[in-house]
Design a protein around this motif. Structure first.
Motif, mmCIF file in Angstrom:
data_model
loop_
_atom_site.group_PDB
_atom_site.id
_atom_site.type_symbol
_atom_site.label_atom_id
_atom_site.label_comp_id
_atom_site.label_asym_id
_atom_site.label_seq_id
_atom_site.Cartn_x
_atom_site.Cartn_y
_atom_site.Cartn_z
ATOM 1 N N UNK A 1 -35.072 -2.790 -44.344
ATOM 2 C CA UNK A 1 -35.296 -3.535 -43.093
ATOM 3 C C UNK A 1 -34.238 -3.136 -42.063
ATOM 4 N N UNK A 3 -32.183 -3.698 -38.883
ATOM 5 C CA UNK A 3 -31.823 -4.775 -37.969
ATOM 6 C C UNK A 3 -31.093 -4.209 -36.759
ATOM 7 N N UNK A 13 -22.729 -3.980 -28.251
ATOM 8 C CA UNK A 13 -21.337 -3.596 -28.479
ATOM 9 C C UNK A 13 -21.207 -2.296 -29.265
ATOM 10 N N UNK A 136 -25.879 1.058 -37.231
ATOM 11 C CA UNK A 136 -25.226 0.108 -38.142
ATOM 12 C C UNK A 136 -26.111 -0.347 -39.294
ATOM 13 N N UNK A 137 -27.287 0.252 -39.416
ATOM 14 C CA UNK A 137 -28.149 -0.122 -40.539
ATOM 15 C C UNK A 137 -28.958 1.092 -40.970
ATOM 16 N N UNK A 138 -29.243 1.146 -42.257
ATOM 17 C CA UNK A 138 -30.022 2.269 -42.777
ATOM 18 C C UNK A 138 -31.479 2.143 -42.354
ATOM 19 N N UNK A 159 -27.965 4.980 -46.299
ATOM 20 C CA UNK A 159 -26.884 4.107 -46.775
ATOM 21 C C UNK A 159 -25.850 4.946 -47.536
ATOM 22 N N UNK A 160 -24.597 4.806 -47.231
ATOM 23 C CA UNK A 160 -23.603 5.509 -48.044
ATOM 24 C C UNK A 160 -23.394 4.784 -49.364
ATOM 25 N N UNK A 162 -20.885 3.161 -51.627
ATOM 26 C CA UNK A 162 -19.510 2.664 -51.528
ATOM 27 C C UNK A 162 -19.148 1.930 -52.814
ATOM 28 N N UNK A 197 -24.880 5.402 -42.303
ATOM 29 C CA UNK A 197 -24.611 4.158 -41.562
ATOM 30 C C UNK A 197 -23.197 4.193 -40.985
ATOM 31 N N UNK B 176 -28.328 -10.269 -43.463
ATOM 32 C CA UNK B 176 -28.991 -8.980 -43.235
ATOM 33 C C UNK B 176 -28.856 -8.504 -41.794
ATOM 34 N N UNK B 177 -28.734 -9.448 -40.869
ATOM 35 C CA UNK B 177 -28.681 -9.080 -39.448
ATOM 36 C C UNK B 177 -27.304 -8.581 -39.014
ATOM 37 N N UNK B 179 -24.325 -6.457 -38.167
ATOM 38 C CA UNK B 179 -24.151 -5.019 -38.021
ATOM 39 C C UNK B 179 -23.210 -4.450 -39.080
ATOM 40 N N UNK B 180 -23.632 -3.339 -39.650
ATOM 41 C CA UNK B 180 -22.839 -2.580 -40.620
ATOM 42 C C UNK B 180 -22.685 -3.278 -41.970
ATOM 43 N N UNK B 182 -24.914 -3.392 -44.282
ATOM 44 C CA UNK B 182 -25.697 -2.715 -45.317
ATOM 45 C C UNK B 182 -24.887 -2.112 -46.446
ATOM 46 N N UNK B 183 -23.915 -1.259 -46.136
ATOM 47 C CA UNK B 183 -23.165 -0.638 -47.225
ATOM 48 C C UNK B 183 -22.360 -1.647 -48.051
ATOM 49 N N UNK B 184 -22.131 -2.802 -47.490
ATOM 50 C CA UNK B 184 -21.272 -3.781 -48.166
ATOM 51 C C UNK B 184 -22.054 -4.944 -48.758
#
Lengths: 240, 268
Positions: A1, A3, A13, A136-138, A159-160, A162, A197, B176-177, B179-180, B182-184
């Motif tokens: 998904x 976002x 930003x 900022x999202x896959x 997605x990396x 991690x 990402x 889920x919304x 930012x960033x 996802x990887x975490x």
């Protein structure tokens, strides 16, 4: 998904808008809220009022004649104060050929830069302008031009992994590597980009009638922009 | 010697308690409670759905085995993501534009937000409770009630691991919304679930759900103290009323049965 939204008309930003100024002069502009509706990402009426010389353009870029040489860059920060947007330097002085870049700090308040001159505005990227977006999202972003030029492109973001602190460190180090996409006459080069990402793409328009970089999901069904009947005239003016 | 005696055996008592449990309205409560290291606002509802089987134990205990209560719990968990994830930033990115020069974007600091995580948990608990027998005269009415004694030990239908999985899924959906994230995301969910843990779940659920059972009163019998046994049949034939002077209730062993025995003294 996914976002993450990719839309140069709506600066968040994780975005920036950049404009080179090639001629001396005083360029007034305002910062307006954006993003209320995908099909009308920028409040067009507000932009038009600025174009008519309204007092709602409180910020200025002063451009003086300069010698040919390396391009200098000035970065301005946009932030929200009450119901208005302010810029950290209301007036900046640069030389011809220099670039000014605007970026925001508030994730909740997307905005647009609206200049009095036709070429100067983040809602529509014309010659010597640029837009950056940190993904900022896959997911896969199929993007196009909200103004119907036929410009298309794809950004695939994965997605990396991690799994450890070392992975995080390696990932962070990769984020400083940017990708350049050059847009010339409604053609993107490269048209397809692969990232992880957190990485950033800088879209630079070297020549064009005025385009946007917009997720196709946000494009109006007709592919003809926001339905503004002045679009054709504006494109012509920008091109001239 | 009491004038009126009524008795029910365990089979009849099970039937009666089944009817009583079905007639009890849903109960609800709300407030805030600790949820592992967090504080969560909650709203809970519970309904007794099955009384199981009744065992009458002289002289005054009604043991209800496998008492089942269905419950639903809505939690609002305030989660500061920054408590679990490291500070992250997108560094300055420079690209070289031919014939123009280098262009650099500003560094972007990712500020992890505090999010509200809505968590809905539904399950049932089973327990065995001992009811004491309470006889009261309130506002002219005799009441015989079975009152849950002590604090029952709740047995949840779902495993704690399954409930923690529900919590994890709720956390993942709520952030889920961001930012960033996802990887975490996996790291965050695992950290939050671990922080809450089994102790956090039981520490939350027990004090919320136990009061729904503890102290529950099952109305076994209610009768106005003064009641008519024969209605008036005419001007010269008035109604006949009697007064229940006392009512007693106890469990008696009357071989081969244990019985719940109600006895009443009356006067005209």
């Amino acid at each position: 998904m996914i976002t993450d939204q990719l839309d140069s008309r709506v600066l968040r930003f994780t975005d920036s808008y950049a404009q080179r100024f090639m001629r001396p002069g005083t360029y007034r502009y305002g910062v307006v809220a954006a993003g209320a509706h995908p099909a009308k990402a920028v409040p067009v009426e507000a932009v038009r009022s600025l174009h008519r010389g309204s007092a709602a353009a409180p910020f200025t870029v002063q451009v003086e004649e300069g010698e040919a040489g390396a391009m200098a860059q000035t970065v301005l920060t946009v932030r929200r104060e009450g119901t208005r947007f302010v810029v950290d330097q209301p007036t900046v002085r640069i030389r011809t050929g220099d670039m000014v870049m605007w970026h925001g700090t508030d994730a909740s308040w997307p905005f647009a830069i609206a200049g009095e001159k036709e070429f100067f505005g983040s809602d529509r990227l014309v010659n010597e302008s640029g837009f950056s977006h940190a993904f900022t999202a896959a997911g896969t972003h199929e993007w196009g031009d909200a103004y119907g030029s036929g410009l298309r492109g794809t950004v695939r973001v994965r997605q990396p992994r991690l799994g450890s602190a070392k992975d995080v460190e390696a990932w962070q180090s990769r984020l400083s590597a940017g990708t350049l996409v050059t847009i010339t006459d409604a053609v993107a080069e490269p048209a397809e980009v692969d990232l992880v990402v957190g990485q950033t793409v800088f879209f630079v328009v070297t020549r064009g009638p005025g385009v946007s970089v917009t997720d196709v999901d946000l494009l109006p069904p007709t592919g003809k922009g926001d339905g503004d009947e002045d679009d054709e005239a504006r494109v012509a003016a920008a091109a001239s | 010697m009491p004038e009126i005696i009524a008795a029910i055996d365990e089979g009849a008592a099970t039937t009666i308690f089944t009817t009583l449990a079905a007639g009890l309205p849903p109960q609800s409560s709300s407030g805030s409670s600790s949820f592992g290291p967090f504080t969560a606002a909650y709203a809970a509802t519970a309904t007794l759905s099955s009384p199981g089987t009744v065992d009458l134990i002289p002289p005054g205990t009604i043991r209800v085995a496998d008492l089942r209560m269905d419950w639903h719990l809505h939690l609002s968990l305030s989660l500061d993501i920054g408590d679990f994830l490291p500070d992250i930033h997108i560094p300055q990115v420079c690209v070289h534009i031919p014939c123009v020069g280098d262009v650099c974007t500003p560094k972007i600091d990712i500020v992890w937000p505090t999010v509200t995580v809505p968590i809905d948990l539904s399950d049932y608990v089973k327990t065995t409770v001992d009811l004491g027998i309470a006889v009261t005269l309130v506002a002219g009415t005799w009441k015989v009630e079975g009152v849950v004694q002590g604090v029952p030990n709740l047995q949840f239908g779902l495993t704690t691991a399954a409930m923690l999985a529900v919590v994890g899924a709720a956390v993942a959906a709520a952030v889920a919304w961001v930012p960033l994230i996802g990887p975490f995301l996996a790291v965050l969910v695992a950290a939050v679930v671990a922080a809450i843990g089994v102790a956090g779940l039981t520490g939350l659920l027990d004090p919320i759900l136990t009061p729904f059972i503890s102290g529950t009163r099952f109305p076994v019998y209610a009768q106005p103290q003064l009641f008519t046994v024969l209605p008036a049949a005419g001007a010269n034939d008035p109604a006949v009323t009697i007064t229940l002077d006392t009512i007693a209730a106890e469990v008696q062993h009357n071989p081969p049965e244990d019985e719940l025995v109600l006895s009443a003294d009356i006067s005209a």
